[in-house]
Write a protein that holds these residues in place. Structure first.
Motif, mmCIF file in Angstrom:
data_model
loop_
_atom_site.group_PDB
_atom_site.id
_atom_site.type_symbol
_atom_site.label_atom_id
_atom_site.label_comp_id
_atom_site.label_asym_id
_atom_site.label_seq_id
_atom_site.Cartn_x
_atom_site.Cartn_y
_atom_site.Cartn_z
ATOM 1 N N LYS A 1 55.659 27.564 24.436
ATOM 2 C CA LYS A 1 54.475 27.447 23.583
ATOM 3 C C LYS A 1 54.557 28.460 22.436
ATOM 4 O O LYS A 1 54.250 28.148 21.287
ATOM 5 C CB LYS A 1 53.200 27.673 24.380
ATOM 6 N N ALA B 1 56.965 27.252 19.924
ATOM 7 C CA ALA B 1 56.374 26.164 19.143
ATOM 8 C C ALA B 1 55.466 26.736 18.052
ATOM 9 O O ALA B 1 55.547 26.331 16.888
ATOM 10 C CB ALA B 1 55.584 25.217 20.052
ATOM 11 N N LEU B 2 54.611 27.680 18.428
ATOM 12 C CA LEU B 2 53.665 28.249 17.470
ATOM 13 C C LEU B 2 54.369 29.009 16.343
ATOM 14 O O LEU B 2 53.851 29.077 15.226
ATOM 15 C CB LEU B 2 52.678 29.171 18.188
ATOM 16 N N ARG C 1 57.398 28.214 15.255
ATOM 17 C CA ARG C 1 58.361 27.279 14.664
ATOM 18 C C ARG C 1 59.814 27.686 14.915
ATOM 19 O O ARG C 1 60.601 27.809 13.976
ATOM 20 C CB ARG C 1 58.081 27.079 13.174
ATOM 21 N N ASP D 1 56.729 20.055 21.379
ATOM 22 C CA ASP D 1 55.864 20.523 20.295
ATOM 23 C C ASP D 1 56.649 21.372 19.295
ATOM 24 O O ASP D 1 56.491 21.225 18.079
ATOM 25 C CB ASP D 1 54.694 21.313 20.879
ATOM 26 N N ALA D 2 57.512 22.246 19.816
ATOM 27 C CA ALA D 2 58.315 23.097 18.926
ATOM 28 C C ALA D 2 59.163 22.255 17.980
ATOM 29 O O ALA D 2 59.305 22.583 16.797
ATOM 30 C CB ALA D 2 59.209 24.023 19.757
ATOM 31 N N ARG E 1 56.853 20.033 15.407
ATOM 32 C CA ARG E 1 56.270 20.822 14.318
ATOM 33 C C ARG E 1 57.217 20.981 13.127
ATOM 34 O O ARG E 1 56.756 21.208 12.007
ATOM 35 C CB ARG E 1 55.866 22.207 14.822
ATOM 36 N N VAL E 2 58.513 20.891 13.388
ATOM 37 C CA VAL E 2 59.480 21.017 12.286
ATOM 38 C C VAL E 2 60.137 19.681 11.943
ATOM 39 O O VAL E 2 61.078 19.629 11.163
ATOM 40 C CB VAL E 2 60.555 22.099 12.594
#
Length: 82
Positions: free
Chosen positions: A17, A20-21, A23, A52-53, A56-57
Motif C-alpha cells: 500500500k 502504491a501511494l 508510486r 494499485d501500485a 496508478r502509473v
C-alpha cells in the motif's frame, strides 16, 4: 545493506500500500515476488496493493500478470480488485 526478514500478509499489504501511494510499482512487485518465494500466504488485500501500485502509473500489462497470479495463489478478486 539489505536486511532479510520474514513477513506475513499483513506486513506485506502495508508495504505494498505504501509503494502504491508513493508510486513505486517496481518495489511493490519486487516485494511481492520475494514474499511468494519465501512462501508467505497471499491474500486479495496484498494483491490489491500491488495492483494499485501498477494501476496508478498505468502499467496495465503488469496488472494482467498479477490477476493471473491471483488465480494461481487461489485468491479471488474482490470489489477492490476490480
Amino acid at each position: 545493506g539489505r536486511h532479510k526478514f520474514s513477513a506475513n500478509s499483513v506486513i506485506l499489504s502495508i508495504l505494498t500500500k505504501g509503494f502504491a501511494l508513493t508510486r513505486q510499482p517496481c518495489r511493490a512487485m519486487d516485494t511481492w515476488r520475494e514474499m511468494r518465494v519465501q512462501g508467505v500466504m497471499m491474500s486479495a488485500v496484498v494483491y490489491n496493493g500491488v495492483i494499485d501500485a501498477h494501476a496508478r502509473v498505468g502499467a496495465m500489462e503488469d496488472v494482467a500478470v498479477l490477476i493471473t497470479a491471483m488465480a494461481l495463489d487461489s485468491c479471488a478478486p474482490d470489489v477492490i480488485t476490480h
